[in-house]
Design an enzyme around this catalytic site. Structure first.
Site, mmCIF file in Angstrom:
data_model
loop_
_atom_site.group_PDB
_atom_site.id
_atom_site.type_symbol
_atom_site.label_atom_id
_atom_site.label_comp_id
_atom_site.label_asym_id
_atom_site.label_seq_id
_atom_site.Cartn_x
_atom_site.Cartn_y
_atom_site.Cartn_z
ATOM 1 N N GLY A 28 0.850 -1.185 0.000
ATOM 2 C CA GLY A 28 0.000 0.000 0.000
ATOM 3 C C GLY A 28 0.883 1.231 0.000
ATOM 4 O O GLY A 28 2.122 1.129 -0.017
ATOM 5 N N HIS A 73 0.325 -3.748 5.083
ATOM 6 C CA HIS A 73 -0.037 -2.361 4.898
ATOM 7 C C HIS A 73 -0.763 -1.825 6.130
ATOM 8 O O HIS A 73 -1.899 -2.228 6.405
ATOM 9 C CB HIS A 73 -0.942 -2.282 3.654
ATOM 10 N N HIS A 280 -9.553 -29.561 23.305
ATOM 11 C CA HIS A 280 -10.491 -28.797 22.461
ATOM 12 C C HIS A 280 -11.837 -28.623 23.166
ATOM 13 O O HIS A 280 -12.463 -27.585 23.048
ATOM 14 C CB HIS A 280 -10.668 -29.503 21.108
ATOM 15 N N GLY A 399 -5.661 -23.839 15.608
ATOM 16 C CA GLY A 399 -7.055 -23.923 15.215
ATOM 17 C C GLY A 399 -7.653 -22.822 14.384
ATOM 18 O O GLY A 399 -8.797 -22.949 13.970
#
Ligand SMILES: O=C(O)C(=O)c1ccccc1
Length: 534
Positions: A28, A73, A280, A399
Site C-alpha cells: 500500500g 499495509h 479442544h 485452530g
C-alpha cells in the site's frame, strides 16, 4: 568511520545477511519508499489478502527452517492478518512482520490509514512489537526483531515503520550470532533418566517441538533405547515420530478424560515439545492416570508454567534428548502389538472420504509434503495415511482456519520441486482462497484436495457431541471450486463418482503447477470426540 546508508539500505543489508530475501506481502501507499530501488536479489511474493501473506510466509519459514519476512499495509492490513498471526504465535513459527505506518510528521493529525498505537495491535500474539522512536533506529530494531523471532520458543514479531523513515540516514547493523539451543542442568537430566531407567512401563508423547527443533533422530533413538511406545500429542501441528514405526501408538485425543484413559497403565510419561496438554472440549477427570509421574521437556517458560501436572524441564528438545541419551540405559521391552491396518473402503457413491485418503496414499509421491486443514476428517486421515518423515505433515496446532491453503503455497515456494498436497475442507478453503492466485503465478507444484462435505462438518460433529441435531450457519452450498480455481489461474477437476477418483488423483498429482480436485464426499453423521468413539 562508520558508513552512512539509508534506512532502506541498512534494512535490506541485514535481511540479506540472514537469508531473508523472500518477502511475502500486500502493498500500500505507506510502504512505497521501502520499494524504491527494490534489490534485484530479493523476491516479492504478492498475496491478495494479508492472512494469506502471513500464513504463506509461515509455510515458507517451515520449508526453509529460517525466519521469513512479511510486509503488510498499515492498520487495516495488520487487522486482516491477525488470524494467521495467532496461529504463527501458538505454532512458534518465526515470521518477521513489518507494517507500513503513515509519515511521522502526519501522525499528530490522525491521517488517513494511520495506525494508532501500532505496536499494541497484534499483541498478545507476537513475541515482540515496536515502532522505533527514531528513523535511524529501524535497522537495529529489525535485527532485534529477527533475533527474538529465531530464539526458542520461536514466533512472529512485529515492526511498524513510518513511511518517511526509509529514505533517512542510518548505520549498518553489525553482524552477530546467538546460539539458541540450550539444555537443563545435568542434575535435572539425571532425574529424568533415573525415572526412565526405573520405570516399569514408560511412554513418550511427542509434539511439534520435536520436528521444529530438529530432534526426530534423537527421539527415535530414545524410544528404541527405552522401548517406550510413542503417542503424538493432541492436535499437534506436526507429526513427530515415524508413524510406521512399531513403537508408534497413535494420536492422543484433545479431551482430558479420553487422553488420560489412553495413558492408563504407564508409570512414567515423558512429554517432548508439546504442551501438557492441548484440549479442544472440556471434560472433568484426571490429566494423567493416578500414580503416574510426568516429565515435560519444553523451551518455553510460559508453557512449562501453566502445565497442570508433572516436572517440567526447560530445554530445547534436541539438546535435552541428546543429554538423556548419554544417561539412559537400554531396556529390553517387547514391542507393542502392530497397529491394525484399516481395510480400503468400497467405491460407493456418494464418495466415502476414507476412500479419498486411501487413494491419495496409493498415488502420493514419496517426498510429498501434506498440509492438512480438514477438521471433519482429521482422525480418519491420521488413521489411514501414516506420515513417515520429519516435515512431511503440517497443520495448525492452534485452530484458526484459513491457514492451510496459504501455508501450502508458501511451503511450495520454499521447496525444491517436491509435491505439496493440501488436504482441506470446503469451509477451510474459502477463508483464504485467494492463495490459489499466488500459487498459479508461481506455478508451484501443489495439489489441493478439497474434501467437500458442503459445510462446517467439524462444528456440526461437535454439536452432535452435545446432542444438537442442527447448528445454524453450518451448511455451505453452491460453490464451484473448480470454476473458482480456474478464475484464479489454477486448473482442476470436480469428482462426484468414486469411479473417477483414481484418475483425477493421478492427474492432479502429476500436473505441472497447482491443481484443485474438488471431491464431493458423503456427509458424516458421527459426533467428534464422542465418549464411545474413544
Ligand atoms: O471448533 C471449532 O469451531 C473449529 O473451528 C475447529 C478448528 C479446528 C478443528 C476442529 C474445529
Amino acid at each position: 568511520m562508520t558508513t552512512r546508508l539509508t534506512v532502506r539500505e541498512a534494512f535490506f543489508d541485514f535481511c540479506r545477511s540472514v537469508g531473508m530475501t523472500t518477502v511475502f506481502g500486500n502493498p500500500g501507499s505507506t510502504e512505497l519508499r521501502m520499494f524504491r530501488d527494490f534489490p534485484d536479489d530479493f523476491r516479492y511474493v504478492l498475496a491478495l489478502q494479508e492472512t494469506v501473506a502471513v500464513a504463506a510466509a509461515a509455510g515458507h519459514s517451515l520449508g526453509t527452517g529460517g525466519a521469513t519476512l512479511v510486509s503488510l499495509h498499515s492498520a487495516g492490513g495488520v487487522g486482516h492478518s491477525l488470524g494467521a498471526v495467532f496461529n504463527a504465535y501458538r505454532d512458534r513459527v518465526p515470521v518477521v512482520i513489518i507494517a507500513g505506518q503513515q509519515s511521522r510528521a502526519m501522525l499528530p493529525t490522525r491521517p488517513f490509514l494511520g495506525a494508532d498505537e501500532p505496536a499494541q495491535f497484534p499483541r498478545p500474539y507476537v513475541k515482540w512489537s515496536r515502532q522505533p522512536e527514531r528513523a535511524e533506529d529501524v535497522p537495529a530494531a529489525l535485527a532485534e526483531a529477527y533475533r527474538v523471532a529465531m530464539t526458542h520458543p520461536r514466533g512472529p514479531v512485529f515492526l511498524s515503520v513510518p513511511e518517511d523513515d526509509w529514505d533517512r540516514p542510518a548505520e549498518p547493523v553489525p553482524a552477530r550470532e546467538i546460539r539458541t539451543d540450550f539444555t537443563a542442568s545435568p542434575a535435572a537430566l539425571r532425574e529424568v533418566a533415573a525415572a526412565l531407567d526405573g520405570a516399569a512401563n514408560p511412554v513418550i508423547v511427542v509434539g511439534a517441538g520435536v520436528e521444529d527443533e530438529g530432534a526426530l533422530p534423537g527421539v527415535v533413538e530414545l524410544a528404541e533405547r527405552t522401548g517406550a511406545p510413542v503417542w503424538i500429542s493432541p492436535l499437534s501441528g506436526r507429526s513427530g515420530f515415524p508413524e510406521d514405526h512399531p513403537l508408534f501408538r497413535g494420536f492422543l485425543p484433545p479431551v482430558r478424560q479420553h487422553l488420560s484413559a489412553r495413558l492408563e497403565g504407564h508409570d512414567v510419561i515423558l512429554v517432548l515439545g508439546a504442551p501438557v496438554f492441548t484440549y479442544h472440549v472440556h471434560s472433568e477427570g484426571r490429566v494423567i492416570p493416578e500414580g503416574a509421574r510426568l516429565f515435560h521437556f519444553d523451551c518455553d517458560p510460559a508453557t512449562t508454567a501453566w502445565a497442570p501436572v508433572g516436572t517440567s524441564v526447560l530445554t530445547t528438545i534436541d539438546a535435552g534428548v541428546s543429554g538423556l541419551l548419554e544417561l539412559v540405559a537400554k531396556a529390553d521391552r517387547p514391542h507393542p502389538e502392530p497397529r491394525e491396518r484399516l481395510a480400503k473402503p468400497q467405491a460407493t457413491d456418494p464418495i466415502d472420504p476414507a476412500l479419498v485418503v486411501e487413494t491419495l496414499r496409493e498415488r502420493m509421491p514419496e517426498d510429498a509434503v501434506i498440509v492438512e486443514e480438514c477438521p471433519s476428517h482429521r482422525d480418519l486421515f491420521h488413521a489411514r495415511l501414516p506420515i513417515t518423515r520429519s516435515g512431511g505433515f503440517l497443520t495448525t496446532g492452534s485452530g484458526a482456519l484459513g491457514w492451510g491453503l496459504p501455508v501450502a503455497v508458501g511451503r511450495a515456494v520454499a521447496g525444491s520441486g517436491e509435491r505439496i498436497v493440501c488436504v482441506i475442507g470446503d469451509g477451510s478453503t474459502m477463508y483464504s482462497v485467494q492463495s490459489l492466485w499466488t500459487a498459479a503465478q508461481h506455478r508451484v507444484p501443489m495439489t489441493v484436495l478439497v474434501l467437500n462435505n458442503h459445510g462446517y462438518g467439524a462444528v456440526k460433529a461437535l454439536g452432535r457431541r452435545i446432542e444438537l441435531e442442527t447448528v445454524p450457519g453450518t451448511d455451505i452450498h453452491g460453490i464451484d471450486f473448480v470454476a473458482l480455481a480456474r478464475s484464479l489461474g489454477c486448473d482442476g477437476r470436480t469428482v462426484t463418482r468414486a469411479a473417477d477418483l483414481d484418475a483425477a488423483m493421478a492427474e492432479g498429482l502429476a500436473h505441472e503447477g497447482p491443481f484443485v480436485i474438488d471431491v464431493r464426499v458423503a456427509a458424516d453423521d458421527s459426533a467428534l470426540y464422542a465418549p464411545e468413539a474413544r
